[in-house]
Design a protein around this motif. Structure first.
Motif, short mmCIF file in Angstrom:
data_model
loop_
_atom_site.label_atom_id
_atom_site.label_comp_id
_atom_site.label_asym_id
_atom_site.label_seq_id
_atom_site.Cartn_x
_atom_site.Cartn_y
_atom_site.Cartn_z
N ASP A 31 22.15 -71.48 -3.37
CA ASP A 31 20.97 -72.20 -3.87
C ASP A 31 20.25 -71.44 -4.70
O ASP A 31 20.54 -70.25 -4.93
CB ASP A 31 19.97 -72.22 -2.58
N GLU A 32 19.60 -71.98 -5.42
CA GLU A 32 18.76 -71.41 -6.60
C GLU A 32 17.80 -70.11 -6.39
O GLU A 32 17.88 -69.14 -7.12
CB GLU A 32 17.66 -72.37 -7.47
N GLN A 33 17.14 -70.08 -5.14
CA GLN A 33 16.46 -69.00 -4.84
C GLN A 33 17.24 -67.74 -4.50
O GLN A 33 17.17 -66.72 -4.99
CB GLN A 33 15.78 -69.30 -3.40
N SER A 34 18.58 -67.96 -3.65
CA SER A 34 19.47 -66.83 -3.60
C SER A 34 19.96 -66.30 -4.87
O SER A 34 20.16 -65.05 -5.20
CB SER A 34 20.51 -67.31 -2.70
N LEU A 35 20.37 -67.28 -5.66
CA LEU A 35 20.79 -66.61 -6.95
C LEU A 35 19.73 -65.98 -7.97
O LEU A 35 20.05 -65.07 -8.58
CB LEU A 35 21.30 -68.13 -8.03
N ALA A 36 18.28 -66.44 -7.87
CA ALA A 36 17.28 -65.76 -8.51
C ALA A 36 17.13 -64.50 -8.06
O ALA A 36 16.80 -63.13 -8.80
CB ALA A 36 16.26 -66.59 -8.59
N ARG A 37 17.18 -64.18 -6.80
CA ARG A 37 17.03 -63.02 -6.01
C ARG A 37 18.10 -62.03 -6.33
O ARG A 37 17.61 -60.88 -6.78
CB ARG A 37 16.94 -63.09 -4.39
N ILE A 39 19.89 -62.11 -9.41
CA ILE A 39 19.84 -61.70 -10.64
C ILE A 39 18.65 -60.85 -11.08
O ILE A 39 18.83 -59.80 -11.68
CB ILE A 39 19.53 -63.02 -11.63
N SER A 40 17.38 -60.97 -10.00
CA SER A 40 16.36 -60.00 -10.22
C SER A 40 16.89 -58.61 -9.53
O SER A 40 16.17 -57.39 -10.06
CB SER A 40 15.26 -60.68 -9.31
N HIS A 41 17.80 -58.61 -8.64
CA HIS A 41 18.10 -57.34 -7.97
C HIS A 41 18.94 -56.68 -8.97
O HIS A 41 18.84 -55.39 -9.16
CB HIS A 41 18.88 -57.86 -6.68
N LEU A 42 19.63 -57.37 -9.61
CA LEU A 42 20.73 -56.83 -10.60
C LEU A 42 20.05 -56.16 -11.83
O LEU A 42 20.31 -55.03 -12.62
CB LEU A 42 21.89 -57.55 -11.17
N ASN A 43 18.80 -56.91 -12.29
CA ASN A 43 18.00 -56.54 -13.35
C ASN A 43 16.55 -56.54 -13.09
O ASN A 43 15.94 -57.82 -13.22
CB ASN A 43 18.45 -57.38 -14.51
N PRO A 44 15.84 -55.71 -12.42
CA PRO A 44 14.52 -55.54 -12.28
C PRO A 44 13.53 -56.28 -13.41
O PRO A 44 12.56 -56.57 -13.01
CB PRO A 44 14.05 -54.15 -11.97
N LEU A 45 14.12 -56.12 -14.63
CA LEU A 45 13.04 -56.74 -15.68
C LEU A 45 13.05 -58.08 -15.63
O LEU A 45 12.10 -58.95 -16.25
CB LEU A 45 13.66 -56.05 -17.09
N ILE A 46 14.05 -58.93 -15.16
CA ILE A 46 13.99 -60.40 -14.90
C ILE A 46 13.21 -60.46 -13.43
O ILE A 46 13.68 -60.27 -12.58
CB ILE A 46 15.46 -60.88 -15.03
N PRO A 47 11.86 -61.14 -13.65
CA PRO A 47 11.36 -61.74 -12.39
C PRO A 47 11.96 -62.87 -11.43
O PRO A 47 12.65 -63.61 -12.24
CB PRO A 47 9.83 -62.33 -12.93
N GLU A 48 11.91 -62.82 -10.30
CA GLU A 48 12.54 -63.90 -9.34
C GLU A 48 12.03 -65.10 -9.64
O GLU A 48 12.56 -65.95 -9.53
CB GLU A 48 12.28 -63.08 -8.09
#
Length: 48
Positions: A31-37, A39-48
């Protein structure tokens, strides 16, 4: 990552007469929330 592994007893398409092993990645949907989490985990500069 999950993989599907199979043993081939010769594959004429690639010219192999001996046994070969094929590994295919198993595709899973998220789901979108898991993907956003993730991506944010891999690059902390991108907010969740």
């Amino acid at each position: 990552m999950k993989y599907s592994v199979s043993l081939n007893l010769g594959n004429e398409y690639i010219g192999a007469n001996e046994k070969t092993i094929t590994a295919n990645e198993v595709v899973e949907t998220v789901d979108e929330q898991s993907l956003a989490r993730e991506i944010s985990h891999l690059n902390p500069l991108i907010p969740e």
